[in-house]
Design an enzyme around this catalytic site. Structure first.
Site, short mmCIF file in Angstrom:
data_model
loop_
_atom_site.label_atom_id
_atom_site.label_comp_id
_atom_site.label_asym_id
_atom_site.label_seq_id
_atom_site.Cartn_x
_atom_site.Cartn_y
_atom_site.Cartn_z
CG HIS A 106 13.00 -11.36 27.84
ND1 HIS A 106 11.87 -10.58 27.71
CD2 HIS A 106 13.01 -12.17 26.76
CE1 HIS A 106 11.23 -10.91 26.60
NE2 HIS A 106 11.90 -11.88 26.01
CG ASP A 134 8.70 -12.27 23.39
OD1 ASP A 134 9.64 -12.53 24.17
OD2 ASP A 134 8.81 -11.48 22.43
CD GLU A 168 14.88 -10.23 24.65
OE1 GLU A 168 15.24 -11.01 23.75
OE2 GLU A 168 13.80 -9.59 24.60
CD GLU A 169 10.85 -8.06 23.81
OE1 GLU A 169 11.36 -7.89 22.70
OE2 GLU A 169 10.14 -9.04 24.09
CG ASP A 184 13.19 -14.92 24.54
OD1 ASP A 184 11.97 -14.75 24.67
OD2 ASP A 184 13.95 -14.06 24.06
#
Length: 373
Positions: A133, A145, A178-179, A210
């Site tokens: 992502h 991340d 994604e978050e 990820d």
């Protein structure tokens, strides 16, 4: 306080059922604990019961003082919904506590994007996908991340483009949102289910990356056969993808261990639609054990990534050794799958030719980012 004993648990059902709000005094604020259902479900039930706001506090298992950062998935809840740490929730639950909630928020629909690239060579009817992502959380730059995963597959894509012996087409995906609940990956897979199911059948494997450079890392491999018993078993071929990574690390005399398919990243919609999945992860907010520190180095009793979802997740937050080892494993797996004429295994081959259930395995869990649970 709604259906919670304030215990430290990951399995609370607080607010998950309308019956939890029996006798709830309308006009008050609902205090709920994070657990097994979506935040949106808790919030909707609280609103229906007449709550003026919903406060959801953390599990208390490994996150006592960590403020819950969650998402409701989409606009639609008409009351303020805020996340709290476990300790703050316990404090507010004390008898005689009076709470007032005031928020200044924006709820709107925004546009985001997925980015794709695929090899010019290889059989278009036999596709291997690798995904990571692109987005971060508002609190930080998101270099681990998930700049680590996105950068890794970009480098693998550039190197793979030079290879001439590809038997299968390799499709790289950089997911948006994604978050916010794996929105980009779900949009892609759901679109294939609805509009081009044959193209979905063509995907033999999906590999997810990820967070692959965590400072206090462990070499985690997604648990395709659910040997841990804490997630779901992946579709046919997922166990073989796990073995591919595990055997690679063994060949380099490097330890690894499984991590559950718990719904926390972009493999979720692929698993739910019968696509074999695997991948790597080096750890987020959970705490490294004494045994893990002995095997992998680093510090026991400290999170794998102390800067997870924080402003300090910058370029200095990357463990270069971890990133080097994990990116080599990514390159090995993608290249191995793309140059082999074999399917992942006979089961996966049979599954590819059969009609896949649109929701063959339901994955539940929380995204690494602003989770829904």
């Amino acid at each position: 306080m709604v259906d919670t004993a304030l215990t430290r648990t990951a399995t609370s059902t607080s607010g998950c059922e309308t019956a939890d709000f029996a006798g709830f005094p309308a006009g008050n604020i609902a205090l709920l604990q994070r657990g097994t259902c979506d935040f949106a479900v808790k919030a909707a039930n609280a609103e229906a019961a007449g709550a003026t706001a919903a406060l959801i506090f953390n599990r208390g298992t490994t996150d006592n003082d960590t403020t819950l950062l969650g998402t409701l998935g989409e606009p639609g809840i008409g009351i303020p919904v805020l996340g709290l740490s476990y300790d703050a929730g316990v404090e507010l639950a004390k008898a005689g506590t009076e709470v007032r909630v005031k928020t200044d928020t924006v709820s709107e629909v925004r546009k985001t994007y997925n980015v794709f690239a695929e090899t010019s060579r290889g059989d278009a009817g036999r596709v291997v996908m690798a995904g990571a992502h692109l987005d971060s959380v508002p609190e930080g730059p998101g270099i681990n991340d998930n700049g680590s995963g996105s950068g890794t597959i970009l480098e693998v894509a550039e190197q793979l483009a030079k290879q001439k012996n590809l038997k299968k087409k390799v499709r790289f995906a950089w997911w948006g949102a994604e978050e916010l609940g794996l929105l980009g990956a779900y949009d892609y897979v759901d679109g294939l289910v609805e509009n081009n199911p044959e193209a979905l059948k063509d995907i033999e494997a999906y590999l997810n990356f990820d967070m692959v450079g965590s400072p206090n890392f462990v070499r985690f491999v997604y648990d395709g056969d659910n040997s841990l018993g804490t997630g779901v078993e992946g579709p046919a071929g997922s166990a073989q993808l796990e073995d591919l990574f595990v055997n690679y690390f063994k060949s380099r005399k490097l330890a690894s261990e499984p991590t559950a398919f718990d719904g926390r990243s972009d493999y979720g919609p692929f698993i739910e639609n019968g696509v074999a999945a695997g991948g790597l992860f080096t750890g987020a907010e959970d705490i490294k054990t004494d045994e893990q520190a002995r095997v992998y180095g680093g510090k026991a009793g400290v999170a794998y990534d102390e800067c997870y979802h924080q402003a300090c997740d910058d370029i200095d937050n990357i463990n270069v050794q971890a990133l080097d080892q994990m990116s080599d494993a990514v390159a090995h797996a993608v290249y191995t799958l793309s140059t082999s004429t074999a399917s992942i295994n006979s089961q996966a081959k049979a599954a590819k030719g059969a009609q896949r259930s649109a929701k063959s395995v339901k994955v539940t869990g929380e995204a690494h980012g602003h989770s829904k649970r």
